[in-house]
Enzyme design. Structure first.
Site, PDB file in Angstrom:
ATOM      1  N   ASP A   1       0.850  -1.189   0.000  1.00  0.00           N
ATOM      2  CA  ASP A   1       0.000   0.000   0.000  1.00  0.00           C
ATOM      3  C   ASP A   1       0.885   1.237   0.000  1.00  0.00           C
ATOM      4  OD1 ASP A   1      -3.023   0.683   0.268  1.00  0.00           O
ATOM      5  OD2 ASP A   1      -1.976   2.173   1.476  1.00  0.00           O
TER       6      ASP A   1
HETATM    7  N1  LIG Z   1       2.421   3.451 -13.012  1.00  0.00           N
HETATM    8  C1  LIG Z   1       2.704   4.123 -11.855  1.00  0.00           C
HETATM    9  N2  LIG Z   1       1.917   3.891 -10.769  1.00  0.00           N
HETATM   10  C2  LIG Z   1       2.233   4.572  -9.639  1.00  0.00           C
HETATM   11  C3  LIG Z   1       3.287   5.492  -9.551  1.00  0.00           C
HETATM   12  N3  LIG Z   1       3.312   5.991  -8.279  1.00  0.00           N
HETATM   13  C4  LIG Z   1       2.299   5.400  -7.606  1.00  0.00           C
HETATM   14  N4  LIG Z   1       1.659   4.532  -8.420  1.00  0.00           N
HETATM   15  C5  LIG Z   1       0.502   3.682  -8.118  1.00  0.00           C
HETATM   16  C6  LIG Z   1       0.887   2.357  -7.486  1.00  0.00           C
HETATM   17  C7  LIG Z   1      -0.411   1.949  -6.844  1.00  0.00           C
HETATM   18  O1  LIG Z   1      -1.204   1.240  -7.785  1.00  0.00           O
HETATM   19  C8  LIG Z   1      -1.071   3.275  -6.527  1.00  0.00           C
HETATM   20  C9  LIG Z   1      -1.049   3.498  -5.029  1.00  0.00           C
HETATM   21  O2  LIG Z   1      -2.308   3.177  -4.534  1.00  0.00           O
HETATM   22  P1  LIG Z   1      -2.567   1.919  -3.530  1.00  0.00           P
HETATM   23  O3  LIG Z   1      -1.331   1.619  -2.773  1.00  0.00           O
HETATM   24  O4  LIG Z   1      -3.819   2.209  -2.816  1.00  0.00           O
HETATM   25  O5  LIG Z   1      -2.737   0.660  -4.479  1.00  0.00           O
HETATM   26  P2  LIG Z   1      -3.960   0.250  -5.399  1.00  0.00           P
HETATM   27  O6  LIG Z   1      -5.263   0.611  -4.801  1.00  0.00           O
HETATM   28  O7  LIG Z   1      -3.666   0.785  -6.769  1.00  0.00           O
HETATM   29  O8  LIG Z   1      -3.806  -1.332  -5.495  1.00  0.00           O
HETATM   30  P3  LIG Z   1      -3.846  -2.416  -4.276  1.00  0.00           P
HETATM   31  O9  LIG Z   1      -4.289  -1.702  -3.035  1.00  0.00           O
HETATM   32  O10 LIG Z   1      -2.426  -2.950  -4.187  1.00  0.00           O
HETATM   33  O11 LIG Z   1      -4.806  -3.459  -4.765  1.00  0.00           O
HETATM   34  O12 LIG Z   1      -0.305   4.313  -7.152  1.00  0.00           O
HETATM   35  C10 LIG Z   1       4.097   5.703 -10.724  1.00  0.00           C
HETATM   36  O13 LIG Z   1       5.038   6.505 -10.754  1.00  0.00           O
HETATM   37  N5  LIG Z   1       3.772   4.987 -11.848  1.00  0.00           N
END
Ligand SMILES: Nc1nc2c(ncn2[C@H]2C[C@H](O)[C@@H](COP(=O)(O)OP(=O)(O)OP(=O)(O)O)O2)c(=O)[nH]1
Length: 198
Positions: free
Chosen positions: A75
């Protein structure tokens, strides 16, 4: 060799692990992250600890149904002057977010936790500091038009791996920490447990 499971719906995390040549399956934990986040913030927890707790929650939940597997939960929280900022939902909000971050330094806290059989057995919560240029509104509009709705999957409304890097004047921290899945300590741990070749 223990099986690796990534408890994430994040396209960035899946892409990073795949590009690193790691054999893994994905599973989505379906945790009510907003409720947990709000509860932790109400208790006075800061952005770092929120990321740590959510990563553990996702990893532990999936690990209960995957006996013996090493389940990775992650996260990332965006911290601007101690305040936690969530992902935005619309492109208009993405424009406002990039305007808010302009000319300032914010932190990303990227928690990664490994769980097995319902227990967290390893964790790391590295941070990165990112200073953004005083880019123009026209730059923002061009960047968002170029990236489209994909940008909404990133907590800072930028993607470092493409022209998003032009938004920054200084970056302190590991590239993979910024993308949301710190790898170096995680891979050491997975090798220790025989899940990756040494
Ligand atoms: N492609 C890309 N993504 C990034 C970058 N910086 C941050 N992120 C994305 C990675 C994560 O998918 C998101 C952070 O949000 P979270 O940690 O809440 O994860 P998310 O809800 O996307 O997925 P998850 O909780 O792991 O199912 O931001 C970047 O520089 N490039």
């Amino acid at each position: 060799m223990s099986r690796i499971v990534l408890a994430s719906k994040s396209p960035a995390r899946t892409a990073v692990l795949k590009a690193a040549g790691v054999p893994f399956e994905t599973a989505v934990a379906g945790v009510d992250e907003a409720a947990v986040k709000n509860g932790l913030l109400a208790e006075g927890q800061g952005p770092r600890n929120v990321a740590d707790a959510l990563a553990e929650l996702k990893a532990v939940k999936i690990s209960r149904n995957r006996p013996g597997d090493l389940v990775i939960g992650a996260d990332q929280t965006l911290d601007l002057d101690g305040a936690l900022f969530d992902k935005v939902e619309t492109m208009a909000q993405a424009r406002e977010r990039l305007q808010l971050l302009r000319g300032k330094t914010h932190k990303l806290h990227s928690a990664v936790v490994v769980a097995r059989d319902g227990q967290a057995i390893w964790r790391e919560v590295p941070g990165a500091k990112l200073t953004m240029r005083n880019y123009s509104d026209a730059f923002i509009d061009d960047y968002l038009a170029e990236r489209g709705e994909d940008i909404l999957s990133s907590v800072g409304c930028y993607q470092l791996e493409n022209q998003g890097v032009q938004l920054f004047s200084r970056i302190e921290g590991d590239y993979f920490t910024i993308l949301g899945l710190p790898l170096m300590g995680l891979f050491d741990f997975l090798r220790l447990h025989g899940a990756l070749k040494s």
